[in-house]
Scaffold this motif. Sequence first.
Motif, PDB file in Angstrom:
ATOM      1  N   ASN A   1       0.801  -1.229   0.000  1.00 15.37           N
ATOM      2  CA  ASN A   1       0.000   0.000   0.000  1.00 15.37           C
ATOM      3  C   ASN A   1       0.833   1.279   0.000  1.00 15.37           C
ATOM      4  N   TRP A   2       2.103   1.167  -0.333  1.00 16.86           N
ATOM      5  CA  TRP A   2       2.966   2.343  -0.367  1.00 16.86           C
ATOM      6  C   TRP A   2       2.433   3.359  -1.367  1.00 16.86           C
ATOM      7  N   SER A   3       2.616   4.644  -1.056  1.00 19.38           N
ATOM      8  CA  SER A   3       2.342   5.699  -2.021  1.00 19.38           C
ATOM      9  C   SER A   3       3.416   6.764  -1.894  1.00 19.38           C
ATOM     10  N   GLN A   4       3.445   7.649  -2.886  1.00 20.03           N
ATOM     11  CA  GLN A   4       4.491   8.664  -3.014  1.00 20.03           C
ATOM     12  C   GLN A   4       4.733   9.402  -1.702  1.00 20.03           C
ATOM     13  N   GLY A   5       6.003   9.466  -1.284  1.00 17.52           N
ATOM     14  CA  GLY A   5       6.389  10.204  -0.093  1.00 17.52           C
ATOM     15  C   GLY A   5       6.490   9.374   1.164  1.00 17.52           C
ATOM     16  N   GLU A   6       6.051   8.120   1.136  1.00 17.98           N
ATOM     17  CA  GLU A   6       6.091   7.268   2.324  1.00 17.98           C
ATOM     18  C   GLU A   6       7.410   6.496   2.392  1.00 17.98           C
TER      19      GLU A   6
ATOM     20  N   LEU B   1      14.022  -0.050   7.223  1.00 14.17           N
ATOM     21  CA  LEU B   1      13.141   1.003   6.727  1.00 14.17           C
ATOM     22  C   LEU B   1      13.863   2.349   6.702  1.00 14.17           C
ATOM     23  N   VAL B   2      13.656   3.102   5.609  1.00 13.07           N
ATOM     24  CA  VAL B   2      14.235   4.442   5.483  1.00 13.07           C
ATOM     25  C   VAL B   2      13.187   5.367   4.863  1.00 13.07           C
ATOM     26  N   PRO B   3      13.315   6.682   5.076  1.00 13.23           N
ATOM     27  CA  PRO B   3      12.428   7.611   4.359  1.00 13.23           C
ATOM     28  C   PRO B   3      12.660   7.497   2.853  1.00 13.23           C
ATOM     29  N   GLN B   4      11.646   7.834   2.083  1.00 10.37           N
ATOM     30  CA  GLN B   4      11.789   7.775   0.631  1.00 10.37           C
ATOM     31  C   GLN B   4      12.908   8.700   0.167  1.00 10.37           C
ATOM     32  N   PRO B   5      13.853   8.191  -0.600  1.00  8.09           N
ATOM     33  CA  PRO B   5      14.897   9.056  -1.147  1.00  8.09           C
ATOM     34  C   PRO B   5      14.417   9.772  -2.404  1.00  8.09           C
ATOM     35  N   GLY B   6      15.107  10.821  -2.767  1.00  4.39           N
ATOM     36  CA  GLY B   6      14.882  11.437  -4.073  1.00  4.39           C
ATOM     37  C   GLY B   6      13.606  12.212  -4.199  1.00  4.39           C
ATOM     38  N   ARG B   7      12.630  11.695  -4.973  1.00  5.76           N
ATOM     39  CA  ARG B   7      11.506  12.471  -5.455  1.00  5.76           C
ATOM     40  C   ARG B   7      10.351  12.577  -4.469  1.00  5.76           C
TER      41      ARG B   7
END
Length: 237
Positions: A179-184, A214-220
Amino acid sequence: MALRIGDRAPDFTADTTQGRINFHQWIGDSWAMLFSHPKDFTPVCTTELGYLAKTEPEFAKRDCKVIGLSVDPVGDHKRWLDDIARVTGGTVNYPIIADHDLNVAKLYDMLPAESGDSAEGRTAANNQTVRTVFLIGPDKLIKAILIYPMSSGRNFFEVLRLLDSCQLTAEYKVATPVNWSQGEGVIIVPSVSDEEARALFPAGWKSVTSYMRLVPQPGRADLPKADIDVIHKSEPV
């Protein structure tokens, strides 16, 4: 032979509602989404093309070109566009491939080789396997494939979510959880050692298990999520 993720997307030349194209040249250095339909003037597909017309800017933000395919000639496609605009309020600005000789459907394993070489006389039921989404990278390799039955309309926000994941994981050594989405947050892939991970993710990570870091989303992470509410409010269907 059936196409699989990681295969090179078959190249072809075909007529579209925006002129004749060579597929790989048309993709260029962008990503691409090829989505197919069994027949023009079919109800579920009409809602899909109109809805995607409104969602296309979200794909453009992600440098992903959109192209449709239907097993009918260009003239039928253009007449169908009038219905799509009237029914859904969406103006289709992306090209639709005229696959009247069934060439592309066969290249992409959506129809068997013995299906003949003409769309004339064929019905949506004959072509029901032509209900596929291909996400293709700038390297012209297939990154994802989604296949739908005729009776189920596609969820293009799921396609956008999948595109976000494919683009992110192509650039960084991460995977996206359920269920991941952009920014998670994302997962460091198990093939990356802790030593390599310290260089790639100097801020560290949270270890849930020995194999889940687990890490914060890199990049965009600044790329906004698709504005679902705005698009839904403008959808009369």
